[in-house]
Design a protein around this motif. Structure first.
Motif, mmCIF file in Angstrom:
data_model
loop_
_atom_site.group_PDB
_atom_site.id
_atom_site.type_symbol
_atom_site.label_atom_id
_atom_site.label_comp_id
_atom_site.label_asym_id
_atom_site.label_seq_id
_atom_site.Cartn_x
_atom_site.Cartn_y
_atom_site.Cartn_z
ATOM 1 N N LEU A 1 0.779 -1.307 0.041
ATOM 2 C CA LEU A 1 -0.012 -0.098 0.021
ATOM 3 C C LEU A 1 0.791 1.273 -0.050
ATOM 4 O O LEU A 1 0.595 2.144 -0.634
ATOM 5 N N ASP A 2 1.840 1.159 0.888
ATOM 6 C CA ASP A 2 2.725 2.583 0.938
ATOM 7 C C ASP A 2 3.329 2.915 -0.515
ATOM 8 O O ASP A 2 3.776 4.183 -0.548
ATOM 9 N N SER A 3 3.716 2.060 -1.457
ATOM 10 C CA SER A 3 4.375 2.225 -2.579
ATOM 11 C C SER A 3 3.568 2.704 -3.701
ATOM 12 O O SER A 3 3.728 3.056 -4.735
ATOM 13 N N LEU A 4 2.151 2.810 -3.413
ATOM 14 C CA LEU A 4 1.063 3.255 -4.477
ATOM 15 C C LEU A 4 0.670 4.791 -4.196
ATOM 16 O O LEU A 4 0.498 5.146 -3.071
ATOM 17 N N PRO A 5 0.708 5.187 -5.370
ATOM 18 C CA PRO A 5 0.253 6.781 -5.037
ATOM 19 C C PRO A 5 -1.314 6.718 -4.870
ATOM 20 O O PRO A 5 -1.995 6.089 -5.862
ATOM 21 N N MET A 6 -1.581 7.355 -3.896
ATOM 22 C CA MET A 6 -3.131 7.688 -3.397
ATOM 23 C C MET A 6 -3.247 8.848 -2.525
ATOM 24 O O MET A 6 -2.035 9.301 -1.764
ATOM 25 N N HIS A 7 -4.433 9.496 -2.513
ATOM 26 C CA HIS A 7 -4.517 10.516 -1.703
ATOM 27 C C HIS A 7 -4.436 10.069 -0.062
ATOM 28 O O HIS A 7 -4.763 9.106 0.214
ATOM 29 N N HIS A 8 -4.095 11.065 0.633
ATOM 30 C CA HIS A 8 -3.974 11.042 1.933
ATOM 31 C C HIS A 8 -5.244 10.519 2.746
ATOM 32 O O HIS A 8 -5.188 9.454 3.553
ATOM 33 N N THR A 9 -6.471 10.630 2.361
ATOM 34 C CA THR A 9 -7.711 10.182 2.854
ATOM 35 C C THR A 9 -8.139 8.792 2.604
ATOM 36 O O THR A 9 -8.563 8.216 3.415
ATOM 37 N N GLN A 10 -7.522 8.302 1.424
ATOM 38 C CA GLN A 10 -7.678 7.013 1.047
ATOM 39 C C GLN A 10 -6.975 6.122 1.965
ATOM 40 O O GLN A 10 -7.028 5.058 2.307
ATOM 41 N N ARG A 11 -5.453 6.446 1.916
ATOM 42 C CA ARG A 11 -4.417 5.806 2.836
ATOM 43 C C ARG A 11 -4.934 5.726 4.247
ATOM 44 O O ARG A 11 -4.782 4.603 4.783
ATOM 45 N N LEU A 12 -5.694 6.804 4.798
ATOM 46 C CA LEU A 12 -6.137 6.813 6.126
ATOM 47 C C LEU A 12 -7.084 5.568 6.483
ATOM 48 O O LEU A 12 -6.973 5.097 7.205
ATOM 49 N N ARG A 13 -8.043 5.419 5.253
ATOM 50 C CA ARG A 13 -8.972 4.471 5.693
ATOM 51 C C ARG A 13 -8.269 2.865 5.633
ATOM 52 O O ARG A 13 -8.698 2.384 6.174
ATOM 53 N N LEU A 14 -7.230 3.085 4.665
ATOM 54 C CA LEU A 14 -6.532 1.704 4.450
ATOM 55 C C LEU A 14 -5.815 1.461 5.865
ATOM 56 O O LEU A 14 -5.706 0.153 6.306
ATOM 57 N N GLN A 15 -5.335 2.301 6.286
ATOM 58 C CA GLN A 15 -4.595 2.341 7.629
ATOM 59 C C GLN A 15 -5.468 1.883 8.823
ATOM 60 O O GLN A 15 -5.136 0.885 9.503
ATOM 61 N N HIS A 16 -6.736 2.389 8.735
ATOM 62 C CA HIS A 16 -7.509 1.875 9.960
ATOM 63 C C HIS A 16 -7.972 0.520 9.647
ATOM 64 O O HIS A 16 -8.115 -0.395 10.717
ATOM 65 N N PHE A 17 -8.289 0.122 8.445
ATOM 66 C CA PHE A 17 -8.496 -1.023 8.226
ATOM 67 C C PHE A 17 -7.613 -2.174 8.670
ATOM 68 O O PHE A 17 -7.844 -3.065 9.091
ATOM 69 N N THR A 18 -6.215 -1.948 8.166
ATOM 70 C CA THR A 18 -5.265 -2.766 8.477
ATOM 71 C C THR A 18 -4.705 -2.631 9.800
ATOM 72 O O THR A 18 -4.125 -3.746 10.473
ATOM 73 N N GLU A 19 -5.405 -2.008 10.645
ATOM 74 C CA GLU A 19 -4.859 -1.745 12.100
ATOM 75 C C GLU A 19 -5.893 -2.850 12.844
ATOM 76 O O GLU A 19 -5.721 -3.037 14.083
ATOM 77 N N HIS A 20 -6.901 -3.449 12.261
ATOM 78 C CA HIS A 20 -7.903 -4.156 12.418
ATOM 79 C C HIS A 20 -8.312 -3.467 14.277
ATOM 80 O O HIS A 20 -8.341 -4.360 15.002
ATOM 81 N N ARG A 21 -8.673 -2.492 14.114
ATOM 82 C CA ARG A 21 -9.406 -1.938 15.259
ATOM 83 C C ARG A 21 -10.649 -2.653 15.885
ATOM 84 O O ARG A 21 -11.371 -3.033 14.934
ATOM 85 N N ALA A 22 -10.730 -2.291 17.139
ATOM 86 C CA ALA A 22 -12.064 -2.953 17.768
ATOM 87 C C ALA A 22 -13.042 -2.334 17.600
ATOM 88 O O ALA A 22 -14.384 -2.650 17.509
ATOM 89 N N GLU A 23 -12.877 -0.770 17.235
ATOM 90 C CA GLU A 23 -14.074 0.074 17.431
ATOM 91 C C GLU A 23 -14.054 0.764 15.836
ATOM 92 O O GLU A 23 -12.783 1.179 15.511
ATOM 93 N N PRO A 24 -14.957 1.157 15.174
ATOM 94 C CA PRO A 24 -14.754 1.866 14.038
ATOM 95 C C PRO A 24 -13.981 3.091 14.044
ATOM 96 O O PRO A 24 -14.169 3.742 15.140
ATOM 97 N N TYR A 25 -13.277 3.895 13.085
ATOM 98 C CA TYR A 25 -12.909 5.272 13.084
ATOM 99 C C TYR A 25 -14.177 6.111 13.202
ATOM 100 O O TYR A 25 -14.833 5.991 12.303
ATOM 101 N N LEU A 26 -14.064 7.148 13.909
ATOM 102 C CA LEU A 26 -15.070 8.271 13.879
ATOM 103 C C LEU A 26 -14.503 9.812 13.618
ATOM 104 O O LEU A 26 -14.115 10.387 14.723
ATOM 105 N N GLY A 27 -14.622 10.036 12.379
ATOM 106 C CA GLY A 27 -13.969 11.603 12.214
ATOM 107 C C GLY A 27 -14.284 12.101 11.272
ATOM 108 O O GLY A 27 -15.445 11.720 10.263
#
Length: 156
Positions: free
Chosen positions: A130-156
């Motif tokens: 993922l880090d090697s692909l050109p993408m907007h910051h907001t897409q990267r943030l969603r993918l980061q939250h997904f790959t962190e396997h959070r117990a709660e959804p991100y609310l922002g």
């Protein structure tokens, strides 16, 4: 139509619309993530788009994934809500939107992978790529939250 994304940019144009949108992190049997290379800005992104008046938000995610990738999916969870007012999207037709996006998780239940007129490429990507692909910051943030396997959804 061209698309320019701004984030926390004092030179960004003033929004003239708020668009309720849904996106989905679709994974295959190996856990790879489906991404599309957008035709309008040449960046990698999750499939997704605006909710129609006759849609539910999860229904919009299912519809957009089908339209943009050819795949039928079932919503399985929630990554988070993304409503940061610093994220502005400008289109060449004069629309300037502040997006309200709800990002879901989804699994494939059918269909055939097919490129739509909104993208130039579709790929299943390992999280390590993922880090090697050109993408907007907001897409990267969603993918980061997904790959962190959070117990709660991100609310922002």
């Amino acid at each position: 139509m061209a698309r320019t994304e701004y984030y926390d940019d004092p030179h960004a144009p003033v929004p003239n619309r708020v668009v309720v949108a849904a996106s989905a992190v679709v994974t295959d049997e190996r856990g790879r993530i489906l991404l599309q290379r957008r035709r309008d800005n040449d960046l990698w992104a999750l499939p997704g788009g605006g909710m129609d008046l006759d849609d539910s938000l999860p229904g919009a995610a299912v519809r957009e994934v089908k339209e943009e990738t050819g795949l039928d999916v079932k919503i399985t969870g929630l990554v988070g809500t993304y409503t940061d007012p610093r994220h502005i999207i400008e289109y060449s037709d004069g629309e300037v939107r502040r997006q309200f996006n709800v990002c879901f998780t989804a699994r494939i239940v059918g269909g055939e992978l097919a490129i739509s007129d909104e993208s130039t490429e579709l790929r299943f990507v390992e999280a390590a790529e993922l880090d090697s692909l050109p993408m907007h910051h907001t897409q990267r943030l969603r993918l980061q939250h997904f790959t962190e396997h959070r117990a709660e959804p991100y609310l922002g």
